[in-house]
Write a protein that holds these residues in place. Structure first.
Motif, PDB file in Angstrom:
ATOM      1  N   LYS A 181      69.367  44.393  44.033  1.00 32.47           N
ATOM      2  CA  LYS A 181      69.780  45.764  44.324  1.00 32.47           C
ATOM      3  C   LYS A 181      69.039  46.194  45.571  1.00 32.47           C
ATOM      4  O   LYS A 181      67.810  46.241  45.592  1.00 32.47           O
ATOM      5  CB  LYS A 181      69.445  46.671  43.133  1.00 32.47           C
ATOM      6  CG  LYS A 181      69.684  48.144  43.385  1.00 32.47           C
ATOM      7  CD  LYS A 181      71.159  48.464  43.373  1.00 32.47           C
ATOM      8  CE  LYS A 181      71.340  49.975  43.394  1.00 32.47           C
ATOM      9  NZ  LYS A 181      72.368  50.403  44.277  1.00 32.47           N
ATOM     10  N   ASP A 182      69.786  46.453  46.660  1.00 37.95           N
ATOM     11  CA  ASP A 182      69.136  47.008  47.838  1.00 37.95           C
ATOM     12  C   ASP A 182      69.344  48.522  47.824  1.00 37.95           C
ATOM     13  O   ASP A 182      69.703  49.085  46.791  1.00 37.95           O
ATOM     14  CB  ASP A 182      69.630  46.339  49.128  1.00 37.95           C
ATOM     15  CG  ASP A 182      71.113  46.543  49.401  1.00 37.95           C
ATOM     16  OD1 ASP A 182      71.717  47.444  48.795  1.00 37.95           O
ATOM     17  OD2 ASP A 182      71.664  45.790  50.232  1.00 37.95           O
ATOM     18  N   ALA A 183      69.177  49.180  48.923  1.00 36.93           N
ATOM     19  CA  ALA A 183      69.272  50.639  48.956  1.00 36.93           C
ATOM     20  C   ALA A 183      70.641  51.158  48.534  1.00 36.93           C
ATOM     21  O   ALA A 183      70.750  52.189  47.881  1.00 36.93           O
ATOM     22  CB  ALA A 183      68.933  51.155  50.347  1.00 36.93           C
TER      23      ALA A 183
ATOM     24  N   ASN B  72      73.747  48.693  47.929  1.00 38.90           N
ATOM     25  CA  ASN B  72      74.624  47.726  47.272  1.00 38.90           C
ATOM     26  C   ASN B  72      73.904  46.814  46.287  1.00 38.90           C
ATOM     27  O   ASN B  72      72.691  46.610  46.379  1.00 38.90           O
ATOM     28  CB  ASN B  72      75.279  46.822  48.323  1.00 38.90           C
ATOM     29  CG  ASN B  72      76.242  47.556  49.206  1.00 38.90           C
ATOM     30  OD1 ASN B  72      77.039  48.342  48.722  1.00 38.90           O
ATOM     31  ND2 ASN B  72      76.179  47.305  50.495  1.00 38.90           N
ATOM     32  N   TYR B  73      74.700  46.254  45.409  1.00 38.01           N
ATOM     33  CA  TYR B  73      74.272  45.107  44.620  1.00 38.01           C
ATOM     34  C   TYR B  73      74.710  43.882  45.408  1.00 38.01           C
ATOM     35  O   TYR B  73      75.863  43.801  45.839  1.00 38.01           O
ATOM     36  CB  TYR B  73      74.935  45.092  43.243  1.00 38.01           C
ATOM     37  CG  TYR B  73      74.408  46.145  42.308  1.00 38.01           C
ATOM     38  CD1 TYR B  73      73.287  45.901  41.531  1.00 38.01           C
ATOM     39  CD2 TYR B  73      75.025  47.378  42.204  1.00 38.01           C
ATOM     40  CE1 TYR B  73      72.793  46.861  40.666  1.00 38.01           C
ATOM     41  CE2 TYR B  73      74.549  48.353  41.342  1.00 38.01           C
ATOM     42  CZ  TYR B  73      73.428  48.081  40.571  1.00 38.01           C
ATOM     43  OH  TYR B  73      72.938  49.035  39.718  1.00 38.01           O
ATOM     44  N   VAL B  74      73.796  42.958  45.621  1.00 37.72           N
ATOM     45  CA  VAL B  74      74.099  41.733  46.353  1.00 37.72           C
ATOM     46  C   VAL B  74      74.027  40.588  45.347  1.00 37.72           C
ATOM     47  O   VAL B  74      72.986  40.317  44.781  1.00 37.72           O
ATOM     48  CB  VAL B  74      73.091  41.498  47.498  1.00 37.72           C
ATOM     49  CG1 VAL B  74      73.422  40.223  48.249  1.00 37.72           C
ATOM     50  CG2 VAL B  74      73.058  42.689  48.431  1.00 37.72           C
ATOM     51  N   LEU B  75      75.163  39.936  45.137  1.00 39.24           N
ATOM     52  CA  LEU B  75      75.233  38.811  44.211  1.00 39.24           C
ATOM     53  C   LEU B  75      75.454  37.532  45.000  1.00 39.24           C
ATOM     54  O   LEU B  75      76.284  37.502  45.902  1.00 39.24           O
ATOM     55  CB  LEU B  75      76.369  38.986  43.208  1.00 39.24           C
ATOM     56  CG  LEU B  75      76.006  39.768  41.940  1.00 39.24           C
ATOM     57  CD1 LEU B  75      75.842  41.226  42.230  1.00 39.24           C
ATOM     58  CD2 LEU B  75      77.033  39.531  40.891  1.00 39.24           C
ATOM     59  N   LYS B  76      74.708  36.504  44.632  1.00 33.70           N
ATOM     60  CA  LYS B  76      74.803  35.222  45.315  1.00 33.70           C
ATOM     61  C   LYS B  76      74.911  34.117  44.275  1.00 33.70           C
ATOM     62  O   LYS B  76      74.084  34.028  43.374  1.00 33.70           O
ATOM     63  CB  LYS B  76      73.568  35.004  46.177  1.00 33.70           C
ATOM     64  CG  LYS B  76      73.616  33.818  47.066  1.00 33.70           C
ATOM     65  CD  LYS B  76      72.352  33.763  47.901  1.00 33.70           C
ATOM     66  CE  LYS B  76      72.630  33.144  49.232  1.00 33.70           C
ATOM     67  NZ  LYS B  76      71.450  33.177  50.086  1.00 33.70           N
ATOM     68  N   ALA B  77      75.948  33.307  44.402  1.00 32.64           N
ATOM     69  CA  ALA B  77      76.150  32.164  43.497  1.00 32.64           C
ATOM     70  C   ALA B  77      75.835  30.889  44.257  1.00 32.64           C
ATOM     71  O   ALA B  77      76.240  30.730  45.411  1.00 32.64           O
ATOM     72  CB  ALA B  77      77.589  32.135  42.999  1.00 32.64           C
ATOM     73  N   ASN B  78      75.111  29.986  43.597  1.00 29.66           N
ATOM     74  CA  ASN B  78      74.761  28.704  44.179  1.00 29.66           C
ATOM     75  C   ASN B  78      75.100  27.624  43.162  1.00 29.66           C
ATOM     76  O   ASN B  78      74.437  27.502  42.139  1.00 29.66           O
ATOM     77  CB  ASN B  78      73.274  28.681  44.528  1.00 29.66           C
ATOM     78  CG  ASN B  78      72.871  27.444  45.288  1.00 29.66           C
ATOM     79  OD1 ASN B  78      73.626  26.481  45.365  1.00 29.66           O
ATOM     80  ND2 ASN B  78      71.670  27.462  45.834  1.00 29.66           N
TER      81      ASN B  78
ATOM     82  N   GLN C 254      78.435  34.684  48.456  1.00 30.69           N
ATOM     83  CA  GLN C 254      77.683  35.935  48.366  1.00 30.69           C
ATOM     84  C   GLN C 254      78.645  37.101  48.504  1.00 30.69           C
ATOM     85  O   GLN C 254      79.529  37.095  49.353  1.00 30.69           O
ATOM     86  CB  GLN C 254      76.626  35.996  49.468  1.00 30.69           C
ATOM     87  CG  GLN C 254      75.800  37.264  49.434  1.00 30.69           C
ATOM     88  CD  GLN C 254      74.659  37.223  50.420  1.00 30.69           C
ATOM     89  OE1 GLN C 254      73.964  36.230  50.521  1.00 30.69           O
ATOM     90  NE2 GLN C 254      74.475  38.299  51.162  1.00 30.69           N
ATOM     91  N   GLU C 255      78.457  38.112  47.673  1.00 32.84           N
ATOM     92  CA  GLU C 255      79.278  39.325  47.716  1.00 32.84           C
ATOM     93  C   GLU C 255      78.389  40.551  47.548  1.00 32.84           C
ATOM     94  O   GLU C 255      77.360  40.491  46.874  1.00 32.84           O
ATOM     95  CB  GLU C 255      80.343  39.308  46.620  1.00 32.84           C
ATOM     96  CG  GLU C 255      81.401  38.250  46.789  1.00 32.84           C
ATOM     97  CD  GLU C 255      82.305  38.464  47.983  1.00 32.84           C
ATOM     98  OE1 GLU C 255      82.446  39.615  48.446  1.00 32.84           O
ATOM     99  OE2 GLU C 255      82.873  37.469  48.461  1.00 32.84           O
ATOM    100  N   LYS C 256      78.822  41.674  48.136  1.00 28.98           N
ATOM    101  CA  LYS C 256      78.100  42.948  48.037  1.00 28.98           C
ATOM    102  C   LYS C 256      79.056  44.031  47.598  1.00 28.98           C
ATOM    103  O   LYS C 256      80.218  44.032  47.992  1.00 28.98           O
ATOM    104  CB  LYS C 256      77.536  43.366  49.395  1.00 28.98           C
ATOM    105  CG  LYS C 256      76.513  42.486  49.978  1.00 28.98           C
ATOM    106  CD  LYS C 256      76.082  43.034  51.324  1.00 28.98           C
ATOM    107  CE  LYS C 256      75.096  42.105  51.995  1.00 28.98           C
ATOM    108  NZ  LYS C 256      74.657  42.626  53.288  1.00 28.98           N
TER     109      LYS C 256
END
Length: 181
Positions: free
Chosen positions: A45-47, A49-55, A66-68
């Motif tokens: 969680k940044d200021a 957005n939620y930033v999701l990253k799949a690896n 990666q999606e925001k």
């Protein structure tokens, strides 16, 4: 399939984890457990957005998406859709590769074509990643490079046992740098 789910900057709830598991079922239908080495989803969680990253580390391939989004559920939807699309594209490319031999579009170029830097002061490391150095043929590396949708890809060439770098040139073509000892 077991996904490792990690959060930073907020606490995950059982509802979020259940929703993520439900949405990842679409990806699970495309992959088998034997194909997957590891799967990790990171959420921050940044200021705003939620930033999701799949690896996803698959046998011989890595998929990173990666999606925001300001809404965690919308970010999960977009991430799962993009991940499913990438997995299907990779599997389709691997099937097609078995049918036809692709032409090599790789051109060896000088390193000055890679990056033009205006000032050294503007350079700083924003992120550090540790990834395994895969041993593969040039054809496999090209396939991986195209599916990852990145600017460059480093691998050890199985034919020469040397480090190679694939990169996307400004004109949209792929360049190859062969490192020599």
């Amino acid at each position: 399939m077991n996904y490792r789910f990690v959060t930073r900057g907020f606490d995950s709830s059982p509802a979020i984890e259940h929703y993520l598991e439900k949405r990842l079922e679409k990806v699970d239908r495309v992959l088998t457990d034997e194909e997957v080495i590891s799967a990790e989803i990171k959420a921050e969680k940044d200021a705003v957005n939620y930033v999701l990253k799949a690896n996803l580390n698959l046998k011989g391939n890595t998929i990173i998406v990666q999606e925001k989004d300001p809404d965690i559920y919308a970010a999960i939807d977009r991430l799962c859709d993009a991940l499913e699309k990438r997995v299907k594209k990779l599997k389709s490319s691997m099937r097609d590769r078995g049918r036809t031999t692709s032409q090599r579009e790789v051109v060896s170029q000088h390193s000055e074509d890679i990056l033009e830097v205006e000032s050294e002061e503007s350079l700083e490391i924003a992120e550090t990643k540790r990834i395994p150095l895969n041993i593969m043929s040039l054809e496999e590396a090209l396939l991986q490079f195209k599916t990852m949708n990145r600017q460059f890809f480093v691998f050890r060439n199985s034919e020469t046992n040397e480090l190679n770098l694939l990169y996307l040139k400004k004109d949209g073509k792929v360049g190859l740098i062969e490192f020599v000892d």
